[in-house]
Design a protein around this motif. Structure first.
Motif, mmCIF file in Angstrom:
data_model
loop_
_atom_site.group_PDB
_atom_site.id
_atom_site.type_symbol
_atom_site.label_atom_id
_atom_site.label_comp_id
_atom_site.label_asym_id
_atom_site.label_seq_id
_atom_site.Cartn_x
_atom_site.Cartn_y
_atom_site.Cartn_z
ATOM 1 N N ALA A 60 -1.207 0.155 -13.038
ATOM 2 C CA ALA A 60 0.183 -0.272 -13.263
ATOM 3 C C ALA A 60 1.097 0.031 -12.179
ATOM 4 O O ALA A 60 2.030 -0.705 -12.050
ATOM 5 C CB ALA A 60 0.544 1.038 -14.421
ATOM 6 N N LEU A 61 0.785 0.902 -11.265
ATOM 7 C CA LEU A 61 1.568 1.182 -10.166
ATOM 8 C C LEU A 61 1.400 -0.258 -9.225
ATOM 9 O O LEU A 61 2.260 -0.596 -8.270
ATOM 10 C CB LEU A 61 1.253 2.395 -9.187
ATOM 11 C CG LEU A 61 1.447 3.542 -9.919
ATOM 12 C CD1 LEU A 61 0.775 4.762 -9.035
ATOM 13 C CD2 LEU A 61 2.923 3.874 -10.119
ATOM 14 N N GLY A 62 0.248 -0.900 -9.480
ATOM 15 C CA GLY A 62 0.021 -2.143 -8.559
ATOM 16 C C GLY A 62 0.985 -3.205 -9.150
ATOM 17 O O GLY A 62 1.362 -3.949 -8.549
ATOM 18 N N ILE A 63 1.288 -3.178 -10.744
ATOM 19 C CA ILE A 63 2.062 -4.142 -11.109
ATOM 20 C C ILE A 63 3.308 -3.868 -10.517
ATOM 21 O O ILE A 63 4.259 -4.826 -10.361
ATOM 22 C CB ILE A 63 1.835 -4.109 -12.756
ATOM 23 C CG1 ILE A 63 0.534 -4.425 -13.018
ATOM 24 C CG2 ILE A 63 2.956 -4.923 -13.168
ATOM 25 C CD1 ILE A 63 0.072 -4.525 -14.565
ATOM 26 N N VAL A 64 3.818 -2.556 -10.464
ATOM 27 C CA VAL A 64 4.993 -2.038 -10.009
ATOM 28 C C VAL A 64 5.365 -2.889 -8.568
ATOM 29 O O VAL A 64 6.507 -3.277 -8.409
ATOM 30 C CB VAL A 64 5.417 -0.634 -9.694
ATOM 31 C CG1 VAL A 64 6.419 -0.174 -8.964
ATOM 32 C CG2 VAL A 64 5.280 -0.092 -11.411
ATOM 33 N N ALA A 65 4.405 -2.660 -7.748
ATOM 34 C CA ALA A 65 4.629 -3.066 -6.454
ATOM 35 C C ALA A 65 4.642 -4.870 -6.554
ATOM 36 O O ALA A 65 5.206 -5.331 -5.719
ATOM 37 C CB ALA A 65 3.280 -2.964 -5.544
ATOM 38 N N ALA A 66 3.933 -5.315 -7.337
ATOM 39 C CA ALA A 66 4.044 -7.033 -7.507
ATOM 40 C C ALA A 66 5.330 -7.398 -8.099
ATOM 41 O O ALA A 66 5.895 -8.223 -7.725
ATOM 42 C CB ALA A 66 2.610 -7.363 -8.453
ATOM 43 N N LEU B 223 0.816 -1.145 -0.084
ATOM 44 C CA LEU B 223 0.121 -0.103 -0.070
ATOM 45 C C LEU B 223 0.870 1.272 0.038
ATOM 46 O O LEU B 223 0.518 2.126 -0.671
ATOM 47 C CB LEU B 223 -0.867 -0.017 1.166
ATOM 48 C CG LEU B 223 -2.343 -0.844 1.069
ATOM 49 C CD1 LEU B 223 -2.919 -0.775 2.466
ATOM 50 C CD2 LEU B 223 -2.990 -0.371 -0.163
ATOM 51 N N LEU B 224 1.849 1.200 0.731
ATOM 52 C CA LEU B 224 2.815 2.118 0.765
ATOM 53 C C LEU B 224 3.471 2.517 -0.660
ATOM 54 O O LEU B 224 3.420 3.733 -1.110
ATOM 55 C CB LEU B 224 4.005 1.969 1.690
ATOM 56 C CG LEU B 224 5.130 2.974 1.817
ATOM 57 C CD1 LEU B 224 4.684 4.570 2.078
ATOM 58 C CD2 LEU B 224 6.356 2.767 2.711
ATOM 59 N N ILE B 225 3.734 1.627 -1.496
ATOM 60 C CA ILE B 225 4.425 1.658 -2.683
ATOM 61 C C ILE B 225 3.188 2.114 -3.664
ATOM 62 O O ILE B 225 3.674 3.269 -4.493
ATOM 63 C CB ILE B 225 4.862 0.145 -3.055
ATOM 64 C CG1 ILE B 225 6.240 -0.187 -2.343
ATOM 65 C CG2 ILE B 225 5.425 0.637 -4.703
ATOM 66 C CD1 ILE B 225 6.502 -1.464 -2.473
ATOM 67 N N MET C 16 1.579 -10.894 -5.364
ATOM 68 C CA MET C 16 0.241 -10.531 -6.181
ATOM 69 C C MET C 16 -0.609 -9.736 -5.746
ATOM 70 O O MET C 16 -1.626 -8.978 -6.512
ATOM 71 C CB MET C 16 -0.122 -11.890 -6.378
ATOM 72 C CG MET C 16 0.579 -12.913 -7.506
ATOM 73 S SD MET C 16 0.841 -12.204 -9.116
ATOM 74 C CE MET C 16 2.585 -11.534 -8.944
ATOM 75 N N VAL C 17 -0.703 -9.407 -4.445
ATOM 76 C CA VAL C 17 -1.472 -8.642 -3.901
ATOM 77 C C VAL C 17 -1.287 -7.111 -4.417
ATOM 78 O O VAL C 17 -2.262 -6.463 -4.384
ATOM 79 C CB VAL C 17 -1.185 -8.379 -2.192
ATOM 80 C CG1 VAL C 17 -2.277 -7.680 -1.359
ATOM 81 C CG2 VAL C 17 -1.537 -10.019 -1.643
ATOM 82 N N GLY C 18 -0.295 -6.844 -4.722
ATOM 83 C CA GLY C 18 0.123 -5.554 -5.278
ATOM 84 C C GLY C 18 -0.882 -5.372 -6.545
ATOM 85 O O GLY C 18 -1.573 -4.082 -6.435
ATOM 86 N N LEU D 158 -4.397 -4.921 -5.295
ATOM 87 C CA LEU D 158 -4.797 -3.433 -4.682
ATOM 88 C C LEU D 158 -4.813 -2.373 -5.606
ATOM 89 O O LEU D 158 -5.702 -1.661 -5.597
ATOM 90 C CB LEU D 158 -3.763 -3.148 -3.541
ATOM 91 C CG LEU D 158 -3.656 -4.080 -2.174
ATOM 92 C CD1 LEU D 158 -2.434 -3.787 -1.278
ATOM 93 C CD2 LEU D 158 -5.079 -3.894 -1.660
ATOM 94 N N GLY D 159 -3.908 -2.237 -6.649
ATOM 95 C CA GLY D 159 -3.807 -1.365 -7.744
ATOM 96 C C GLY D 159 -5.136 -1.357 -8.496
ATOM 97 O O GLY D 159 -5.626 -0.285 -8.819
ATOM 98 N N ILE D 160 -5.691 -2.513 -8.767
ATOM 99 C CA ILE D 160 -7.260 -2.516 -9.734
ATOM 100 C C ILE D 160 -8.111 -1.955 -8.820
ATOM 101 O O ILE D 160 -9.109 -1.503 -9.280
ATOM 102 C CB ILE D 160 -7.205 -3.875 -10.218
ATOM 103 C CG1 ILE D 160 -6.027 -4.210 -11.468
ATOM 104 C CG2 ILE D 160 -8.523 -4.045 -10.906
ATOM 105 C CD1 ILE D 160 -5.980 -5.665 -11.707
ATOM 106 N N LEU D 161 -8.159 -2.526 -7.444
ATOM 107 C CA LEU D 161 -9.298 -2.221 -6.714
ATOM 108 C C LEU D 161 -9.118 -0.959 -6.207
ATOM 109 O O LEU D 161 -10.266 -0.250 -6.455
ATOM 110 C CB LEU D 161 -9.092 -3.186 -5.380
ATOM 111 C CG LEU D 161 -10.213 -2.929 -4.390
ATOM 112 C CD1 LEU D 161 -11.622 -3.336 -4.817
ATOM 113 C CD2 LEU D 161 -9.916 -3.621 -3.005
#
Length: 287
Positions: free
Chosen positions: A175-181, A34-36, A207-209, A212-215
């Protein structure tokens, strides 16, 4: 209130469905992801907008949760009644008779009867500015109509600035969620010597990243941009109603017909019926 209800439905549906399939909530608790995602989204928002846009967006966000419906049928009934009174006075006594009302509406006996309109500084300024031009008698009706449309376009552009900024953040969140993943996967692959069970847990955390990004994008941020767009479109209707009514009066239509023109541009949920407006105008005449 509808924003809060909508968010509750999103969370209930997503996490309720996850619970029903036997999912474990512990694996979803990833504050570093979440921070990322959140930090990168805020940073991109700041980098991609100027100070005016940032201030406008931050100012608009609390209104989406707390503000109630502003433009309803009662408001438009009062607006059309006020326009009827002003146009009737101008038709009977000449438009110059409106000069004192237009120059100082807060002390005008006509405007004093309509405190809701008087309390809306933007609507009041829009109306009195163009009435002032009409009273001067030195402008072409077509030019006044064009000027009204251009000012309304400016209102629309300014009102949509927060919507566009939030929509862009929403578009970036997956896309930022993918970065975190990806960072999570890198961390997992760097620990390839761990037992398979622990490796699987690290991959699941990564994979949670993406989740979270999509949600956050489609369940929380992007709907706010859409809501602002709806509110801007709704707020422009009052200016459109004023424009059409004043232009009809300026082109020689009787005040009662002019306000009928204004009534016709309103959406069905806020538009008074012909008989409702006629009865309201009749009440105004008897004052």
């Amino acid at each position: 209130m509808l924003v809060i209800i909508g968010y509750a439905v999103v969370l209930g549906s997503v996490f309720g469905g996850y619970a029903l399939m036997g999912g474990h909530f512990g694996v979803l608790y990833q504050p570093l992801e979440l921070l990322i995602i959140g930090g990168a989204a805020v940073g991109a928002f700041i980098a991609g907008n100027d100070g005016k846009t940032i201030r406008a967006t931050l100012k608009e966000l609390p209104k989406l949760v707390t503000s109630s419906k502003k433009h309803d049928k009662a408001l438009f009934m009062e607006l059309l009644a006020l326009l009827y009174v002003l146009l009737s006075k101008g038709r009977k006594e000449g438009m110059m008779a409106l000069e004192s009302d237009v120059e100082d509406p807060k002390n005008s006996p006509i405007f004093a009867q309509y405190p809701v309109i008087l309390a809306d500084a933007h609507v009041l300024e829009f109306m009195t500015d163009y009435l002032r031009l009409i009273v001067s008698g030195n402008t072409d009706p077509h030019e006044i109509g064009e000027l009204m449309e251009q000012e309304m376009e400016t209102f629309k552009h300014e009102g949509l600035i927060p919507a566009h900024s939030l929509t862009r953040v929403g578009d970036a969140l997956p896309a930022l969620g993918i970065v975190a993943a990806v960072l999570g996967v890198v961390h997992a692959l760097a620990s390839a010597d761990l037992p398979p069970a622990e490796m699987g847990q690290l991959i699941a955390h990564a994979m949670v990243g993406t989740f979270l990004g999509i949600l956050l994008a489609y369940g929380f941020v992007s709907p706010l941009g859409t809501l602002i767009e709806h509110k801007v479109a709704e707020s422009l209707k009052i200016y459109e109603c004023i424009r059409v009514t004043l232009m009809a009066g300026l082109n020689g239509y009787a005040p009662q017909l002019a306000v009928e023109f204004g009534r016709k541009v309103l959406v069905s949920t806020e538009r008074p019926s012909f008989s409702e407006l006629e009865g309201h105008v009749r009440d105004v005449k008897s004052r």
